[in-house]
Design a protein around this motif. Sequence first.
Motif, PDB file in Angstrom:
ATOM      1  N   MET A   1      -6.642  -7.813  13.408  1.00 25.98           N
ATOM      2  CA  MET A   1      -6.862  -9.224  13.908  1.00 25.98           C
ATOM      3  C   MET A   1      -8.439  -9.786  13.520  1.00 25.98           C
ATOM      4  SD  MET A   1      -6.644 -11.722  17.173  1.00 25.98           S
ATOM      5  CE  MET A   1      -7.948 -10.809  17.634  1.00 25.98           C
ATOM      6  N   ILE A   2      -8.576 -10.619  12.881  1.00 27.37           N
ATOM      7  CA  ILE A   2      -9.975 -11.316  12.434  1.00 27.37           C
ATOM      8  C   ILE A   2      -9.853 -12.624  12.852  1.00 27.37           C
ATOM      9  CG2 ILE A   2     -11.477 -11.930  10.860  1.00 27.37           C
ATOM     10  CD1 ILE A   2     -10.096  -9.679   8.895  1.00 27.37           C
ATOM     11  N   LYS A   3     -10.755 -13.176  13.698  1.00 24.73           N
ATOM     12  CA  LYS A   3     -11.099 -14.273  13.952  1.00 24.73           C
ATOM     13  C   LYS A   3     -12.358 -14.724  13.539  1.00 24.73           C
ATOM     14  CE  LYS A   3      -7.954 -14.809  17.895  1.00 24.73           C
ATOM     15  NZ  LYS A   3      -7.695 -15.068  19.588  1.00 24.73           N
ATOM     16  N   VAL A   4     -12.518 -15.928  12.952  1.00 23.72           N
ATOM     17  CA  VAL A   4     -13.773 -16.775  12.482  1.00 23.72           C
ATOM     18  C   VAL A   4     -13.771 -17.650  13.141  1.00 23.72           C
ATOM     19  CG1 VAL A   4     -15.086 -17.392  10.543  1.00 23.72           C
ATOM     20  CG2 VAL A   4     -13.402 -15.340  10.224  1.00 23.72           C
ATOM     21  N   MET A   5     -15.361 -17.981  13.708  1.00 24.20           N
ATOM     22  CA  MET A   5     -15.646 -19.411  14.417  1.00 24.20           C
ATOM     23  C   MET A   5     -16.426 -20.091  13.323  1.00 24.20           C
ATOM     24  SD  MET A   5     -14.250 -17.629  16.871  1.00 24.20           S
ATOM     25  CE  MET A   5     -14.946 -16.207  16.758  1.00 24.20           C
ATOM     26  N   TYR A   6     -16.049 -21.070  12.731  1.00 21.78           N
ATOM     27  CA  TYR A   6     -16.822 -21.632  11.507  1.00 21.78           C
ATOM     28  C   TYR A   6     -17.160 -22.916  11.852  1.00 21.78           C
ATOM     29  CZ  TYR A   6     -17.920 -22.459   6.681  1.00 21.78           C
ATOM     30  OH  TYR A   6     -18.488 -22.549   5.266  1.00 21.78           O
ATOM     31  N   GLY A   7     -18.323 -23.401  11.791  1.00 23.26           N
ATOM     32  CA  GLY A   7     -18.769 -24.893  11.786  1.00 23.26           C
ATOM     33  C   GLY A   7     -20.116 -25.024  11.890  1.00 23.26           C
TER      34      GLY A   7
ATOM     35  N   ILE B   1     -19.373 -10.087  15.037  1.00 14.74           N
ATOM     36  CA  ILE B   1     -20.320 -10.143  14.337  1.00 14.74           C
ATOM     37  C   ILE B   1     -21.026 -11.543  14.416  1.00 14.74           C
ATOM     38  CG2 ILE B   1     -21.206 -10.067  11.821  1.00 14.74           C
ATOM     39  CD1 ILE B   1     -18.542  -8.322  11.388  1.00 14.74           C
ATOM     40  N   ASP B   2     -22.169 -11.921  14.795  1.00 15.17           N
ATOM     41  CA  ASP B   2     -22.718 -13.176  14.980  1.00 15.17           C
ATOM     42  C   ASP B   2     -23.540 -13.605  13.664  1.00 15.17           C
ATOM     43  OD1 ASP B   2     -23.435 -15.749  16.148  1.00 15.17           O
ATOM     44  OD2 ASP B   2     -24.959 -14.833  16.991  1.00 15.17           O
ATOM     45  N   GLY B   3     -23.414 -14.710  12.836  1.00 17.49           N
ATOM     46  CA  GLY B   3     -24.101 -15.126  11.877  1.00 17.49           C
ATOM     47  C   GLY B   3     -23.887 -14.358  10.627  1.00 17.49           C
ATOM     48  N   LEU B   4     -22.776 -14.134  10.092  1.00 14.77           N
ATOM     49  CA  LEU B   4     -22.465 -13.056   9.226  1.00 14.77           C
ATOM     50  C   LEU B   4     -23.170 -13.520   7.761  1.00 14.77           C
ATOM     51  CD1 LEU B   4     -20.780 -10.870   7.841  1.00 14.77           C
ATOM     52  CD2 LEU B   4     -19.111 -12.775   7.222  1.00 14.77           C
ATOM     53  N   THR B   5     -23.437 -14.545   7.559  1.00 11.36           N
ATOM     54  CA  THR B   5     -24.205 -14.878   6.530  1.00 11.36           C
ATOM     55  C   THR B   5     -25.959 -14.875   6.524  1.00 11.36           C
ATOM     56  OG1 THR B   5     -24.273 -17.365   6.709  1.00 11.36           O
ATOM     57  CG2 THR B   5     -22.601 -16.438   5.203  1.00 11.36           C
ATOM     58  N   ASN B   6     -26.242 -14.575   7.801  1.00  6.67           N
ATOM     59  CA  ASN B   6     -27.506 -14.135   8.151  1.00  6.67           C
ATOM     60  C   ASN B   6     -27.903 -12.666   7.927  1.00  6.67           C
ATOM     61  OD1 ASN B   6     -28.651 -16.721   8.900  1.00  6.67           O
ATOM     62  ND2 ASN B   6     -27.506 -16.495  10.853  1.00  6.67           N
ATOM     63  N   ILE B   7     -26.981 -11.982   8.350  1.00  7.36           N
ATOM     64  CA  ILE B   7     -26.909 -10.408   7.802  1.00  7.36           C
ATOM     65  C   ILE B   7     -26.780 -10.225   6.476  1.00  7.36           C
ATOM     66  CG2 ILE B   7     -25.815  -8.230   8.653  1.00  7.36           C
ATOM     67  CD1 ILE B   7     -24.924  -9.785  11.197  1.00  7.36           C
ATOM     68  N   ILE B   8     -25.699 -10.736   5.871  1.00  3.31           N
ATOM     69  CA  ILE B   8     -25.372 -10.318   4.317  1.00  3.31           C
ATOM     70  C   ILE B   8     -25.989 -11.183   3.497  1.00  3.31           C
ATOM     71  CG2 ILE B   8     -23.653 -10.167   2.603  1.00  3.31           C
ATOM     72  CD1 ILE B   8     -21.538  -9.576   4.802  1.00  3.31           C
ATOM     73  N   LYS B   9     -27.018 -10.800   2.826  1.00  3.71           N
ATOM     74  CA  LYS B   9     -27.862 -11.783   1.947  1.00  3.71           C
ATOM     75  C   LYS B   9     -27.193 -12.306   0.491  1.00  3.71           C
ATOM     76  CE  LYS B   9     -31.019 -11.125   4.955  1.00  3.71           C
ATOM     77  NZ  LYS B   9     -30.738 -12.059   6.390  1.00  3.71           N
ATOM     78  N   ASP B  10     -26.182 -11.628   0.052  1.00  3.60           N
ATOM     79  CA  ASP B  10     -25.429 -11.855  -0.872  1.00  3.60           C
ATOM     80  C   ASP B  10     -24.235 -12.577  -0.656  1.00  3.60           C
ATOM     81  OD1 ASP B  10     -24.116  -9.807  -0.174  1.00  3.60           O
ATOM     82  OD2 ASP B  10     -23.397  -8.834  -2.033  1.00  3.60           O
ATOM     83  N   SER B  11     -24.434 -13.739   0.167  1.00  6.36           N
ATOM     84  CA  SER B  11     -23.087 -14.190   0.574  1.00  6.36           C
ATOM     85  C   SER B  11     -22.380 -15.256  -0.077  1.00  6.36           C
ATOM     86  CB  SER B  11     -23.405 -15.005   2.246  1.00  6.36           C
ATOM     87  OG  SER B  11     -24.441 -15.796   2.010  1.00  6.36           O
ATOM     88  N   ASP B  12     -22.300 -14.917  -1.465  1.00 12.05           N
ATOM     89  CA  ASP B  12     -21.528 -15.794  -2.342  1.00 12.05           C
ATOM     90  C   ASP B  12     -20.023 -15.497  -2.003  1.00 12.05           C
ATOM     91  OD1 ASP B  12     -20.316 -13.714  -4.384  1.00 12.05           O
ATOM     92  OD2 ASP B  12     -22.391 -13.256  -4.399  1.00 12.05           O
ATOM     93  N   ASP B  13     -19.172 -16.411  -2.444  1.00  7.00           N
ATOM     94  CA  ASP B  13     -17.886 -16.366  -1.980  1.00  7.00           C
ATOM     95  C   ASP B  13     -17.078 -15.015  -2.453  1.00  7.00           C
ATOM     96  OD1 ASP B  13     -18.012 -18.651  -0.953  1.00  7.00           O
ATOM     97  OD2 ASP B  13     -16.817 -19.825  -2.214  1.00  7.00           O
ATOM     98  N   SER B  14     -17.412 -14.602  -3.661  1.00  4.81           N
ATOM     99  CA  SER B  14     -16.903 -13.314  -4.254  1.00  4.81           C
ATOM    100  C   SER B  14     -17.137 -12.174  -3.469  1.00  4.81           C
ATOM    101  CB  SER B  14     -17.366 -13.272  -5.584  1.00  4.81           C
ATOM    102  OG  SER B  14     -16.593 -11.925  -6.010  1.00  4.81           O
ATOM    103  N   SER B  15     -18.463 -11.990  -2.871  1.00  2.00           N
ATOM    104  CA  SER B  15     -18.451 -10.807  -2.107  1.00  2.00           C
ATOM    105  C   SER B  15     -18.230 -11.313  -0.723  1.00  2.00           C
ATOM    106  CB  SER B  15     -20.391 -10.617  -2.008  1.00  2.00           C
ATOM    107  OG  SER B  15     -21.020 -11.772  -1.496  1.00  2.00           O
TER     108      SER B  15
ATOM    109  N   PHE C   1     -14.494 -10.279  15.450  1.00  3.17           N
ATOM    110  CA  PHE C   1     -14.691 -11.763  15.920  1.00  3.17           C
ATOM    111  C   PHE C   1     -15.847 -12.088  15.053  1.00  3.17           C
ATOM    112  CE2 PHE C   1     -12.188 -10.222  19.340  1.00  3.17           C
ATOM    113  CZ  PHE C   1     -11.242 -11.278  19.683  1.00  3.17           C
ATOM    114  N   ILE C   2     -15.986 -13.293  14.320  1.00  2.00           N
ATOM    115  CA  ILE C   2     -16.953 -13.385  13.393  1.00  2.00           C
ATOM    116  C   ILE C   2     -17.547 -14.716  13.429  1.00  2.00           C
ATOM    117  CG2 ILE C   2     -17.817 -13.413  10.826  1.00  2.00           C
ATOM    118  CD1 ILE C   2     -15.754 -11.182  10.422  1.00  2.00           C
ATOM    119  N   SER C   3     -18.999 -15.242  13.548  1.00  5.32           N
ATOM    120  CA  SER C   3     -19.239 -16.661  13.383  1.00  5.32           C
ATOM    121  C   SER C   3     -20.103 -16.621  12.144  1.00  5.32           C
ATOM    122  CB  SER C   3     -20.169 -16.693  14.535  1.00  5.32           C
ATOM    123  OG  SER C   3     -21.552 -16.257  14.264  1.00  5.32           O
ATOM    124  N   MET C   4     -19.675 -17.924  11.666  1.00  2.00           N
ATOM    125  CA  MET C   4     -20.230 -18.447  10.457  1.00  2.00           C
ATOM    126  C   MET C   4     -20.636 -19.750  10.692  1.00  2.00           C
ATOM    127  SD  MET C   4     -17.747 -16.453   7.889  1.00  2.00           S
ATOM    128  CE  MET C   4     -18.637 -16.873   6.382  1.00  2.00           C
TER     129      MET C   4
END
Length: 137
Positions: free
Chosen positions: A1-7, A84-98, A118-121
């Motif tokens: 299961m994957i849950k994303v908190m997005y906002g 994982i808190d702030g996924l796009t702060n960890i992954i620098k190549d955070s384009d949609d494809s990657s 559980f991932i926040s973005m």
Amino acid sequence: MIKVMYGKKGIGKTKFLVDTANNFASNSTGDVIFIDYNDQLLYNLKHEVRFINASEFPIKTSSDFTGFICGLIAQDYDIKYIFIDGLTNIIKDSDDSSLEKFFNVIREFSTKYNIEFFISMSGESENMPHFIKEFVA
């Protein structure tokens, strides 16, 4: 299961992750991992939660982060929850494809190893990538 908190920033995504991780650490038989991009939350988490500051490791791409998570899973078969808190702060190549590749891989990990992610973005809801919508909590 994957849950994303997005906002938007400031709506309580991180607080939700911290509270949920602490709750699982108190009530679960599996290990709880919390990955962040700095040490700011270290003292908000119960000592049973394994805190990892991703900025201490050479993680730049989604492939790097996937390998990092593989190492965690290979080292500890008792992992039940990964936050994982702030996924796009960890992954620098955070384009949609990657990011889409990353989510496909962790979906496999979740199923194969029975791990809940559980991932926040942060972002505007109207700009949310299509592949994330199925995971939004």
